[in-house]
Design a protein around this motif. Structure first.
Motif, PDB file in Angstrom:
ATOM      1  N   TRP A  70     -21.090 -42.157   8.392  1.00 32.63           N
ATOM      2  CA  TRP A  70     -22.100 -41.203   9.087  1.00 32.63           C
ATOM      3  C   TRP A  70     -20.937 -41.173  10.830  1.00 32.63           C
ATOM      4  O   TRP A  70     -21.350 -40.689  11.280  1.00 32.63           O
ATOM      5  CB  TRP A  70     -23.277 -41.807   9.200  1.00 32.63           C
ATOM      6  CG  TRP A  70     -24.273 -41.635   8.053  1.00 32.63           C
ATOM      7  CD1 TRP A  70     -24.235 -43.066   7.586  1.00 32.63           C
ATOM      8  CD2 TRP A  70     -24.176 -40.649   6.914  1.00 32.63           C
ATOM      9  NE1 TRP A  70     -24.882 -41.854   6.042  1.00 32.63           N
ATOM     10  CE2 TRP A  70     -24.841 -40.976   6.084  1.00 32.63           C
ATOM     11  CE3 TRP A  70     -24.346 -39.654   7.901  1.00 32.63           C
ATOM     12  CZ2 TRP A  70     -26.127 -39.627   5.436  1.00 32.63           C
ATOM     13  CZ3 TRP A  70     -24.653 -38.392   6.800  1.00 32.63           C
ATOM     14  CH2 TRP A  70     -26.033 -38.505   5.945  1.00 32.63           C
ATOM     15  N   LEU A  71     -20.264 -42.125  10.578  1.00 35.86           N
ATOM     16  CA  LEU A  71     -19.573 -42.025  12.092  1.00 35.86           C
ATOM     17  C   LEU A  71     -18.523 -41.777  12.387  1.00 35.86           C
ATOM     18  O   LEU A  71     -17.968 -41.691  13.313  1.00 35.86           O
ATOM     19  CB  LEU A  71     -19.811 -44.278  12.184  1.00 35.86           C
ATOM     20  CG  LEU A  71     -20.589 -44.740  12.785  1.00 35.86           C
ATOM     21  CD1 LEU A  71     -20.773 -46.126  12.618  1.00 35.86           C
ATOM     22  CD2 LEU A  71     -21.771 -44.419  14.052  1.00 35.86           C
ATOM     23  N   CYS A  72     -17.580 -42.085  11.477  1.00 37.28           N
ATOM     24  CA  CYS A  72     -16.392 -41.133  11.567  1.00 37.28           C
ATOM     25  C   CYS A  72     -16.818 -39.448  12.265  1.00 37.28           C
ATOM     26  O   CYS A  72     -17.688 -39.185  11.558  1.00 37.28           O
ATOM     27  CB  CYS A  72     -15.481 -40.556  10.570  1.00 37.28           C
ATOM     28  SG  CYS A  72     -14.878 -39.366   9.992  1.00 37.28           S
ATOM     29  N   ALA A  73     -16.387 -39.443  13.241  1.00 35.75           N
ATOM     30  CA  ALA A  73     -16.526 -38.615  15.095  1.00 35.75           C
ATOM     31  C   ALA A  73     -15.833 -37.265  14.408  1.00 35.75           C
ATOM     32  O   ALA A  73     -15.018 -36.258  14.557  1.00 35.75           O
ATOM     33  CB  ALA A  73     -16.309 -39.011  15.660  1.00 35.75           C
ATOM     34  N   THR A  74     -15.329 -37.223  13.037  1.00 37.23           N
ATOM     35  CA  THR A  74     -14.191 -35.754  12.675  1.00 37.23           C
ATOM     36  C   THR A  74     -12.547 -35.758  14.193  1.00 37.23           C
ATOM     37  O   THR A  74     -12.936 -34.955  14.222  1.00 37.23           O
ATOM     38  CB  THR A  74     -14.400 -34.748  13.131  1.00 37.23           C
ATOM     39  OG1 THR A  74     -15.638 -34.661  11.618  1.00 37.23           O
ATOM     40  CG2 THR A  74     -13.880 -33.862  11.637  1.00 37.23           C
ATOM     41  N   SER A  89     -11.098 -37.801   7.186  1.00 40.22           N
ATOM     42  CA  SER A  89     -12.849 -37.691   7.454  1.00 40.22           C
ATOM     43  C   SER A  89     -13.268 -35.987   6.796  1.00 40.22           C
ATOM     44  O   SER A  89     -14.549 -36.231   6.988  1.00 40.22           O
ATOM     45  CB  SER A  89     -12.048 -36.201   9.072  1.00 40.22           C
ATOM     46  OG  SER A  89     -11.224 -35.153   8.818  1.00 40.22           O
ATOM     47  N   GLU A  93     -16.272 -36.497   5.470  1.00 37.75           N
ATOM     48  CA  GLU A  93     -17.745 -35.283   4.964  1.00 37.75           C
ATOM     49  C   GLU A  93     -18.201 -34.787   4.011  1.00 37.75           C
ATOM     50  O   GLU A  93     -19.041 -35.297   3.495  1.00 37.75           O
ATOM     51  CB  GLU A  93     -16.539 -34.235   5.562  1.00 37.75           C
ATOM     52  CG  GLU A  93     -18.061 -32.536   5.396  1.00 37.75           C
ATOM     53  CD  GLU A  93     -18.752 -32.857   5.867  1.00 37.75           C
ATOM     54  OE1 GLU A  93     -18.979 -33.900   6.904  1.00 37.75           O
ATOM     55  OE2 GLU A  93     -18.990 -31.986   6.140  1.00 37.75           O
ATOM     56  N   LYS A 106     -29.819 -37.689   8.206  1.00 40.59           N
ATOM     57  CA  LYS A 106     -29.694 -38.753   8.635  1.00 40.59           C
ATOM     58  C   LYS A 106     -30.418 -39.354   9.688  1.00 40.59           C
ATOM     59  O   LYS A 106     -30.353 -40.241  10.838  1.00 40.59           O
ATOM     60  CB  LYS A 106     -27.822 -38.807   8.667  1.00 40.59           C
ATOM     61  CG  LYS A 106     -27.417 -39.856   9.947  1.00 40.59           C
ATOM     62  CD  LYS A 106     -27.671 -41.483   8.956  1.00 40.59           C
ATOM     63  CE  LYS A 106     -27.014 -42.695   9.612  1.00 40.59           C
ATOM     64  NZ  LYS A 106     -27.706 -43.407   8.975  1.00 40.59           N
ATOM     65  N   ILE A 107     -30.349 -37.937  10.978  1.00 40.44           N
ATOM     66  CA  ILE A 107     -31.082 -37.562  12.279  1.00 40.44           C
ATOM     67  C   ILE A 107     -32.227 -36.789  11.668  1.00 40.44           C
ATOM     68  O   ILE A 107     -32.185 -35.881  11.546  1.00 40.44           O
ATOM     69  CB  ILE A 107     -30.262 -37.780  13.659  1.00 40.44           C
ATOM     70  CG1 ILE A 107     -29.725 -36.348  13.201  1.00 40.44           C
ATOM     71  CG2 ILE A 107     -29.574 -38.450  13.940  1.00 40.44           C
ATOM     72  CD1 ILE A 107     -29.542 -35.648  14.794  1.00 40.44           C
ATOM     73  N   ARG A 131     -23.540 -31.954  11.116  1.00 45.78           N
ATOM     74  CA  ARG A 131     -22.774 -33.301  10.530  1.00 45.78           C
ATOM     75  C   ARG A 131     -23.865 -33.981   9.474  1.00 45.78           C
ATOM     76  O   ARG A 131     -23.245 -34.451   8.397  1.00 45.78           O
ATOM     77  CB  ARG A 131     -21.713 -34.346  10.911  1.00 45.78           C
ATOM     78  CG  ARG A 131     -20.618 -33.268  12.235  1.00 45.78           C
ATOM     79  CD  ARG A 131     -19.264 -33.506  10.880  1.00 45.78           C
ATOM     80  NE  ARG A 131     -17.988 -32.954  11.519  1.00 45.78           N
ATOM     81  CZ  ARG A 131     -17.354 -31.381  10.417  1.00 45.78           C
ATOM     82  NH1 ARG A 131     -18.467 -31.295   9.536  1.00 45.78           N
ATOM     83  NH2 ARG A 131     -16.495 -31.490  10.519  1.00 45.78           N
ATOM     84  N   LEU A 132     -24.903 -33.981  10.261  1.00 45.96           N
ATOM     85  CA  LEU A 132     -25.408 -35.609   9.836  1.00 45.96           C
ATOM     86  C   LEU A 132     -27.527 -34.492   9.935  1.00 45.96           C
ATOM     87  O   LEU A 132     -28.154 -35.567   8.927  1.00 45.96           O
ATOM     88  CB  LEU A 132     -25.928 -36.288  11.488  1.00 45.96           C
ATOM     89  CG  LEU A 132     -25.119 -36.985  12.137  1.00 45.96           C
ATOM     90  CD1 LEU A 132     -24.901 -37.394  13.410  1.00 45.96           C
ATOM     91  CD2 LEU A 132     -24.039 -37.859  10.821  1.00 45.96           C
TER      92      LEU A 132
END
Ligand code: SF4
Ligand code: SF4
Ligand code: SF4
Ligand code: SF4
Lengths: 134, 228, 299
Positions: A70-74, A89, A93, A106-107, A131-132
């Protein structure tokens, strides 16, 4: 002596699924750790990007419970440095997608404080929601 | 020539029924014996209460429309949607601003739009729904108000949206913001509101309230629309 | 030169000063931006999963608009689509590259978008404003400089999206120079520093503010230690994380000293002698006016 790893059906399925979704030949990874060395977010991650690759390679579904995916910001720092031209990445994903496609968020958009919503630029919201959220 | 009514076969919630050709979807339902209490309203294509989805024989598309306006065809598969559940944020018009911040605060879900255009395809009013959502995403309230002007809040867009956006409520907010803060103020409107408040039309309004249905309907259809 | 221009959502609100300064500066070097008459959000982040076709709809629609502009004569044989925002640039480029490689995906997309007049054929090219400037020649910038910025030491911040991945990057991902050349052509001094292509934390700013605060602190401190007076960027998300978030950095590290972060086009407009309304420094969270005055640069 080379160590033999025994994978069961379930872990093979998981490995195949992540491979398909990411489009990456994950077994090419030779665990050099270059990706982890350059990752800007590594301090906040519970497992490093190369560990994430390793766990997927072994079909270890516990990787799904890590913070790292979840923290990989691409940011693609690892992507341009990997000697095997792998894209961590995309693997992250793929893992997120497996979760998100089960209607997981996630959020929680409703829980983001109003002041934050007002302050954040559109670009941040669109990116995070893509992404989330499922 | 026989004056026998031509019939078509439709499937109402999976059950086959013969109904007169040329019926609207609502008429087909009622002909088949259903009594519609929810999901039906003005029967004139204005109120948006009778939004429905259907499939035509030989067409893979799931189509949307107003049941009071859409004519059945042979082999059509029908269902009636009583109500579209949706949440709407509560806001005080005096405390919000006609800009992007209000959109982010009240409708953060619009930022989930993927530009699939499914909403536009579903809209019975031929509104460019995707474009008004995009306008909101850009903070262009005036454009969103303009593009969503014909919305009758039927809810079909929201039913089909993969991003779970409630487009029509967001569009309504845009039109309210536009009306209150951005539109040029009309002196005529101001005068008329004053006249109403002063009781100038009290008598007429009272008369209308007491009118019976036929008279009221007659008055409505023979009304004159004066445009300057 | 008339060129189709894709603004992106944020350039229409919080980064309005990026857009205005770019459009007006571009005019001075003979480039006219023609905004797509109809456009939609690019999606900000590229679709990465191999089977995720849907998130390419948004980018592809915008490319169809470029074809429509050519059809309707709004531009002449110009299939390049110009972007300012690094994220729009990256997302549109990645989508374009993907469908060029996977024609099956393109077929599915075209079929799905049956309400569009034109099918997309992969013929549009996504470019960034910096690339056009490079193509025209940096001397063109030099010639238009009316106000010297020679007292100003600028840290070019590339971030991620202009450089990575390699197939979309506008320069060498590890040792880029395009921003430095641009800064030199403005008569200012580019600063050499380590964090010019380090990630600012991107969208993590929504649910992981602390991470962004740490990254921002590292990046900004490095810039200051390397002697920079000011940082330039081409991304509204980097701008938010590095500029607006300085208040969060300060809350955590009270000894932190602020440094202005501006869009590269604002300094371009400044050097070209354009007005205050166009440079738009009021739009930055940390207003650089004081700094610029201290360097004897009139706004
Ligand atoms: S850099 Fe590439 S090869 Fe090395 S560990 Fe990371 S993914 Fe594996
Ligand atoms: S792409 Fe993800 S894993 Fe790779 S360096 Fe960036 S944040 Fe780390
Ligand atoms: S915009 Fe949505 S709610 Fe409004 S008329 Fe169209 S489909 Fe119905
Ligand atoms: S259906 Fe939803 S996601 Fe698709 S274009 Fe309309 S608002 Fe956007």
């Amino acid at each position: 002596m080379p160590k033999k790893l025994l994978l069961n059906d379930k872990s093979v399925d998981f490995f195949k699924k992540v491979s398909e979704l990411s489009g990456e030949v994950i077994t090419l990874c030779d665990q050099c750790g270059t990706c982890s060395g350059g990752c800007p977010i590594i301090d906040e991650m519970d497992i490093s990007p190369s560990q994430l690759m390793r766990m997927v390679m072994l079909g270890d579904e516990e990787v799904m419970d890590t913070k790292t995916m979840w923290l990989c910001a691409t940011c693609n720092t690892c992507t341009v440095r990997c000697p095997r031209e792998l894209d961590v990445s995309k693997v992250a994903e793929a893992l997120r997608q497996i979760k998100l496609r089960q209607s997981f968020d996630k959020i929680n958009i409703d829980k983001i404080p109003k002041e934050d919503l007002k302050e954040l630029p559109q670009i941040a919201l669109v990116g995070a929601f893509r992404r989330l959220t499922s | 020539m026989s004056n026998k009514q031509e019939m078509v076969k439709v499937f109402i919630m999976g059950e086959a029924h013969e109904v007169p050709a040329g019926s609207t979807i609502i008429m087909a339902f009622e002909y088949a014996g259903y009594q519609l209490k929810k999901g039906v309203g003005c029967r004139e294509g204005f109120c948006g209460a009778c939004a429905t989805v259907y499939r035509e024989k030989g067409n893979y598309k799931l189509q949307g429309g107003l049941a009071c306006q859409t004519v059945v065809s042979d082999g059509m598969s029908l269902v009636q949607i009583p109500f579209v559940p949706a949440e709407k944020p509560v806001y005080d018009m005096d405390k919000i601003t006609p800009d992007i911040n209000t959109i982010k605060e009240l409708f953060p879900t619009v930022f989930r739009c993927v530009s699939c255009n499914t909403c536009t395809k579903a809209c019975p009013q031929d509104i460019q729904v995707m474009d008004y959502i995009q306008a909101l995403k850009q903070g262009n309230i005036a454009k969103a108000a303009d593009l969503s002007f014909d919305c009758i809040r039927c809810g079909l867009c929201a039913l089909r949206c993969p991003a779970e956006i409630v487009q029509y409520n967001a569009g309504t907010l845009a039109r309210r913001l536009y009306g209150k803060y951005l539109a040029k103020k009309s002196p005529e409107l101001k005068n008329r509101v004053e006249e109403i408040n002063d009781g100038k039309y009290k008598k007429e309004i009272q008369e209308m309230k007491e009118m019976d249905r036929t008279k009221l309907s007659e008055k409505y259809y023979t009304r004159e629309i004066k445009l300057k | 030169m008339k060129i189709p221009y894709y603004p992106g959502c944020t350039l229409k609100s919080t980064a309005k000063h990026f857009e205005i300064s770019a459009i007006e500066s571009a005019k001075k070097i003979g480039i006219e931006f023609v905004e797509l008459p109809r456009w939609n959000c690019c999606g900000v982040v590229a679709s990465l999963a191999d089977d995720d076709i849907m998130h390419n709809l948004a980018p592809v629609r915008n490319m169809i608009r470029v074809l429509e502009m050519n059809r309707d004569g709004l531009v002449k044989d110009e299939k390049r689509l110009l972007t300012l925002c690094s994220m729009c640039f990256n997302t549109l480029s990645r989508a374009n590259n993907r469908i060029k490689k996977k024609s099956d995906d393109l077929d599915i997309l075209n079929d799905f978008m049956y309400k569009e007049d034109i099918d997309y054929d992969g013929s549009v090219e996504i470019i960034h404003f910096l690339e056009i400037i490079q193509e025209l020649g940096f001397d063109k910038i030099e010639k238009n400089v009316k106000k010297s910025l020679s007292n100003l030491k600028i840290a070019p911040y590339y971030g991620c999206m202009l450089l990575r991945p390699k197939d979309v990057g506008i320069d060498d991902p590890e040792r880029p120079t395009i921003f430095e050349k641009f800064i030199t052509s403005l008569s200012a001094k580019p600063v050499e520093w380590n964090n010019k292509n380090k990630c600012c934390g991107s969208f993590l700013t929504v649910d992981n503010k602390e991470i962004v605060v740490e990254l921002g602190n590292d990046i900004l401190t490095d810039a200051k230690n390397s002697g920079a007076d000011i940082i330039v960027t081409s991304c509204p998300l980097c701008a938010f994380n590095l500029d607006n978030r300085q208040k969060n950095i300060k809350a955590k590290y009270p000894e932190f000293k602020e440094i202005p972060v501006v869009y590269f086009t604002q300094l371009m407009a400044l050097a070209f002698g354009l007005s205050k309304e166009i440079t738009g420094f009021d739009g930055n969270f940390i207003n650089p006016t004081k700094l610029l005055k201290s360097k004897n640069i009139e706004i």
